[in-house]
Design a protein around this motif. Structure first.
Motif, PDB file in Angstrom:
ATOM      1  N   PHE A  98     -28.541  10.839  47.309  1.00 18.36           N
ATOM      2  CA  PHE A  98     -28.907  12.050  46.560  1.00 18.36           C
ATOM      3  C   PHE A  98     -27.822  13.111  46.710  1.00 18.36           C
ATOM      4  O   PHE A  98     -27.383  13.709  45.731  1.00 18.36           O
ATOM      5  N   ALA A 101     -24.662  12.081  44.801  1.00 16.66           N
ATOM      6  CA  ALA A 101     -24.877  12.230  43.355  1.00 16.66           C
ATOM      7  C   ALA A 101     -24.783  13.702  42.960  1.00 16.66           C
ATOM      8  O   ALA A 101     -24.158  14.044  41.953  1.00 16.66           O
ATOM      9  N   ALA A 125     -31.588  14.333  39.135  1.00 18.09           N
ATOM     10  CA  ALA A 125     -31.003  13.475  40.173  1.00 18.09           C
ATOM     11  C   ALA A 125     -32.066  13.079  41.194  1.00 18.09           C
ATOM     12  O   ALA A 125     -32.121  11.924  41.623  1.00 18.09           O
ATOM     13  N   GLU A 128     -34.296  10.494  39.666  1.00 17.17           N
ATOM     14  CA  GLU A 128     -33.630   9.192  39.581  1.00 17.17           C
ATOM     15  C   GLU A 128     -33.526   8.533  40.959  1.00 17.17           C
ATOM     16  O   GLU A 128     -33.391   7.323  41.052  1.00 17.17           O
ATOM     17  N   THR A 129     -33.591   9.330  42.015  1.00 24.01           N
ATOM     18  CA  THR A 129     -33.504   8.809  43.371  1.00 24.01           C
ATOM     19  C   THR A 129     -34.877   8.390  43.880  1.00 24.01           C
ATOM     20  O   THR A 129     -35.043   7.313  44.452  1.00 24.01           O
ATOM     21  N   GLU A 137     -33.374   4.378  43.824  1.00 26.09           N
ATOM     22  CA  GLU A 137     -31.946   4.094  43.780  1.00 26.09           C
ATOM     23  C   GLU A 137     -31.263   4.671  45.008  1.00 26.09           C
ATOM     24  O   GLU A 137     -31.580   5.771  45.440  1.00 26.09           O
ATOM     25  N   SER A 138     -30.326   3.908  45.547  1.00 26.49           N
ATOM     26  CA  SER A 138     -29.559   4.401  46.690  1.00 26.49           C
ATOM     27  C   SER A 138     -28.057   4.347  46.417  1.00 26.49           C
ATOM     28  O   SER A 138     -27.261   4.480  47.320  1.00 26.49           O
ATOM     29  N   SER A 140     -25.268   6.370  44.628  1.00 28.49           N
ATOM     30  CA  SER A 140     -25.028   7.703  44.071  1.00 28.49           C
ATOM     31  C   SER A 140     -24.364   7.657  42.700  1.00 28.49           C
ATOM     32  O   SER A 140     -24.648   8.488  41.837  1.00 28.49           O
ATOM     33  N   GLN A 142     -24.780   5.386  40.373  1.00 31.58           N
ATOM     34  CA  GLN A 142     -25.822   5.054  39.389  1.00 31.58           C
ATOM     35  C   GLN A 142     -26.715   6.254  39.108  1.00 31.58           C
ATOM     36  O   GLN A 142     -27.100   6.497  37.967  1.00 31.58           O
ATOM     37  N   ILE A 143     -27.057   6.991  40.151  1.00 33.13           N
ATOM     38  CA  ILE A 143     -27.907   8.174  39.978  1.00 33.13           C
ATOM     39  C   ILE A 143     -27.204   9.182  39.072  1.00 33.13           C
ATOM     40  O   ILE A 143     -27.788   9.664  38.092  1.00 33.13           O
ATOM     41  N   ARG A 146     -27.009   7.984  35.415  1.00 36.23           N
ATOM     42  CA  ARG A 146     -28.275   8.087  34.682  1.00 36.23           C
ATOM     43  C   ARG A 146     -28.585   9.527  34.293  1.00 36.23           C
ATOM     44  O   ARG A 146     -29.148   9.778  33.243  1.00 36.23           O
TER      45      ARG A 146
END
Length: 182
Positions: A98, A101, A125, A128-129, A137-138, A140, A142-143, A146
């Motif tokens: 997080f 990101a 964010a 998305e996490t 999601e882990s 960053s 990808q977060i 998105r």
């Protein structure tokens, strides 16, 4: 076969996410568990959390029978709260993702002013996490991808379940406009 003694395994790993400024004031908070049902209860918890961590050098603490991992960045403290039997490495990895990101989205300025000015990106964010206490999601990258995903006129081929609300509304508006012009 009976239940195995030990921690219960489940998807719900995060009870709360709290972001405070350097004075202990809330910038962002999402509570996924009913432990602090009122705003007053939440403020009391946040004050205790800030008081306990403002001078510590560690990144993991125990408070009210909860595992809390946190990160200090400039004038911001970020906390992920889990149950006592939660794996702090998982919580820490989610918090780090997080934070990274946010760093990408806020051009490396993870500080109070940038968080307040870009609250929409920060909340996206976080969503998305973590969703309803479940770490989604882990990674960053990808977060951040998105959150900043640009859509073309047809939604960019992104399934409706993967779109943000703004993207879905924009796509619906464009389809409605096209249907009126026919």
């Amino acid at each position: 076969m009976g239940r195995v003694n030990g921690p219960s395994l489940g998807l719900y790993t995060v009870k709360a996410v709290v972001v405070l400024d350097s004075e202990g004031k809330r910038l962002l908070a999402k509570y996924y568990a009913p432990d602090y049902p009122t705003a007053k209860d939440q403020r009391v918890f946040e004050k205790a959390l800030f008081d306990k961590t403002k001078k510590l050098q560690s990144d993991i603490v125990l408070l009210d029978n909860q595992v809390i991992v946190y990160k200090n960045s400039h004038d911001v403290l970020m906390y992920f709260v889990g149950t006592l039997d939660e794996n702090e490495l998982i919580l820490s990895a989610a918090l780090q993702a997080f934070y990274e990101a946010l760093s990408m989205l806020l051009s490396g300025q993870v500080e109070k002013r940038a968080i307040l000015e870009n609250a929409d990106l920060v909340f996206l964010a976080l969503d998305e996490t973590i969703d309803d206490g479940i770490i989604l999601e882990s990674d960053s990258t990808q977060i951040a991808a998105r959150v900043t995903k640009k859509d073309s006129a047809d939604g960019g081929g992104v399934p409706i379940t993967e779109q943000t609300i703004a993207q879905a509304l924009r796509q619906a508006q464009e389809q409605f406009t096209r249907s009126l012009l026919k």
